[in-house]
Design a protein around this motif. Structure first.
Motif, short mmCIF file in Angstrom:
data_model
loop_
_atom_site.label_atom_id
_atom_site.label_comp_id
_atom_site.label_asym_id
_atom_site.label_seq_id
_atom_site.Cartn_x
_atom_site.Cartn_y
_atom_site.Cartn_z
N THR A 70 -108.03 -18.53 -9.56
CA THR A 70 -107.75 -19.55 -8.55
C THR A 70 -106.43 -20.24 -8.87
N ILE A 71 -105.57 -20.32 -7.85
CA ILE A 71 -104.21 -20.84 -8.01
C ILE A 71 -104.01 -22.03 -7.07
N ARG A 94 -113.60 -16.76 -16.06
CA ARG A 94 -114.26 -18.06 -16.10
C ARG A 94 -113.47 -19.01 -17.02
N LEU A 95 -113.28 -20.23 -16.56
CA LEU A 95 -112.53 -21.27 -17.29
C LEU A 95 -111.06 -20.90 -17.51
N ALA A 96 -110.52 -20.07 -16.66
CA ALA A 96 -109.12 -19.64 -16.80
C ALA A 96 -108.16 -20.82 -16.64
N ARG A 97 -107.08 -20.75 -17.38
CA ARG A 97 -105.96 -21.69 -17.27
C ARG A 97 -104.68 -20.89 -17.44
N GLY A 98 -103.62 -21.36 -16.82
CA GLY A 98 -102.36 -20.66 -16.96
C GLY A 98 -101.44 -20.96 -15.80
N TYR A 99 -100.60 -19.98 -15.48
CA TYR A 99 -99.67 -20.17 -14.37
C TYR A 99 -99.31 -18.81 -13.78
N VAL A 100 -98.77 -18.85 -12.57
CA VAL A 100 -98.23 -17.66 -11.94
C VAL A 100 -96.77 -17.93 -11.60
N GLU A 101 -95.99 -16.88 -11.61
CA GLU A 101 -94.62 -16.93 -11.12
C GLU A 101 -94.56 -16.07 -9.87
N ALA A 102 -94.13 -16.66 -8.77
CA ALA A 102 -94.04 -15.96 -7.49
C ALA A 102 -92.58 -15.65 -7.18
N ARG A 103 -92.34 -14.41 -6.75
CA ARG A 103 -90.99 -13.98 -6.35
C ARG A 103 -91.10 -13.22 -5.04
N THR A 104 -90.36 -13.65 -4.03
CA THR A 104 -90.36 -12.95 -2.75
C THR A 104 -89.55 -11.68 -2.89
N LYS A 105 -90.16 -10.55 -2.53
CA LYS A 105 -89.50 -9.25 -2.62
C LYS A 105 -89.00 -8.77 -1.27
N TRP A 106 -89.65 -9.23 -0.21
CA TRP A 106 -89.27 -8.83 1.15
C TRP A 106 -89.71 -9.92 2.10
N PHE A 107 -88.87 -10.23 3.09
CA PHE A 107 -89.21 -11.27 4.07
C PHE A 107 -88.62 -10.91 5.41
N ASP A 108 -89.42 -11.01 6.47
CA ASP A 108 -88.97 -10.79 7.85
C ASP A 108 -88.96 -12.15 8.55
N PRO A 109 -87.78 -12.74 8.77
CA PRO A 109 -87.72 -14.07 9.38
C PRO A 109 -88.24 -14.12 10.81
N LYS A 110 -88.26 -12.99 11.50
CA LYS A 110 -88.76 -12.98 12.88
C LYS A 110 -90.27 -13.13 12.94
N THR A 111 -90.97 -12.44 12.03
CA THR A 111 -92.44 -12.47 12.06
C THR A 111 -93.04 -13.41 11.02
N GLY A 112 -92.26 -13.75 10.00
CA GLY A 112 -92.78 -14.55 8.90
C GLY A 112 -93.51 -13.73 7.85
N ASN A 119 -96.68 -12.76 -10.88
CA ASN A 119 -96.95 -12.42 -12.27
C ASN A 119 -97.84 -13.52 -12.83
N CYS A 120 -99.03 -13.13 -13.32
CA CYS A 120 -100.03 -14.09 -13.79
C CYS A 120 -100.04 -14.14 -15.31
N TYR A 121 -100.06 -15.35 -15.84
CA TYR A 121 -100.17 -15.59 -17.28
C TYR A 121 -101.42 -16.44 -17.46
N VAL A 122 -102.50 -15.82 -17.95
CA VAL A 122 -103.82 -16.45 -17.91
C VAL A 122 -104.47 -16.44 -19.29
N LEU A 123 -105.02 -17.60 -19.67
CA LEU A 123 -105.89 -17.71 -20.84
C LEU A 123 -107.30 -17.91 -20.32
N HIS A 124 -108.26 -17.18 -20.89
CA HIS A 124 -109.65 -17.33 -20.45
C HIS A 124 -110.58 -17.00 -21.60
N TYR A 125 -111.85 -17.34 -21.42
CA TYR A 125 -112.84 -17.09 -22.48
C TYR A 125 -113.49 -15.75 -22.30
#
Length: 125
Positions: A70-71, A94-112, A119-125
């Motif tokens: 969950t982000i 379960r009990l995950a903590r961390g962060y994600v880095e989002a990078r747009t690879k492709w975008f169509d401005p007409k359609t959105g 990329n997920c960096y997660v610590l969990h039990y």
């Protein structure tokens, strides 16, 4: 003060969009589907294109089948890299903590439509 949604806002302020997209193992659209990315983004900035994002990566294959990550965070979509927080998870994550880095690879401005790499960096039990 509560600000109402602005229907003609260039920043999408006040808009809410629900998502339910394929979660793939790699950037190309025809990559192996490993689950779904489900959630919403809401226009939260009045002077720039910035969203509040809440989403689950729901895994449906392999050893992560049935687990979620969950982000939650701020997404200024025109920034090269956006960092958002992993606030929890279920199953293996379960009990995950961390962060994600989002990078747009492709975008169509007409359609959105867009392809975004997370990329997920997660610590969990």
């Amino acid at each position: 003060m509560i600000q109402k949604a602005v229907s003609n806002s260039s920043t999408s302020f006040g808009s809410i969009t629900m998502t339910d997209n394929a979660l793939t193992s790699d950037v190309p659209v025809n990559s192996t589907v490993v689950g779904q990315s489900q959630g919403f983004y809401a226009g939260a900035a009045q002077r720039e294109l910035g969203f509040l994002m809440a989403m689950n990566f729901a895994f449906k294959t392999g050893k992560y089948n049935g687990s979620t990550i969950t982000i939650l965070g701020r997404n200024t979509v025109f920034s090269k890299v956006r960092e958002m927080t992993v606030v929890g998870g279920s199953g293996i994550f379960r009990l995950a903590r961390g962060y994600v880095e989002a990078r747009t690879k492709w975008f169509d401005p007409k359609t959105g439509d867009a392809t975004v790499e997370y990329n997920c960096y997660v610590l969990h039990y």
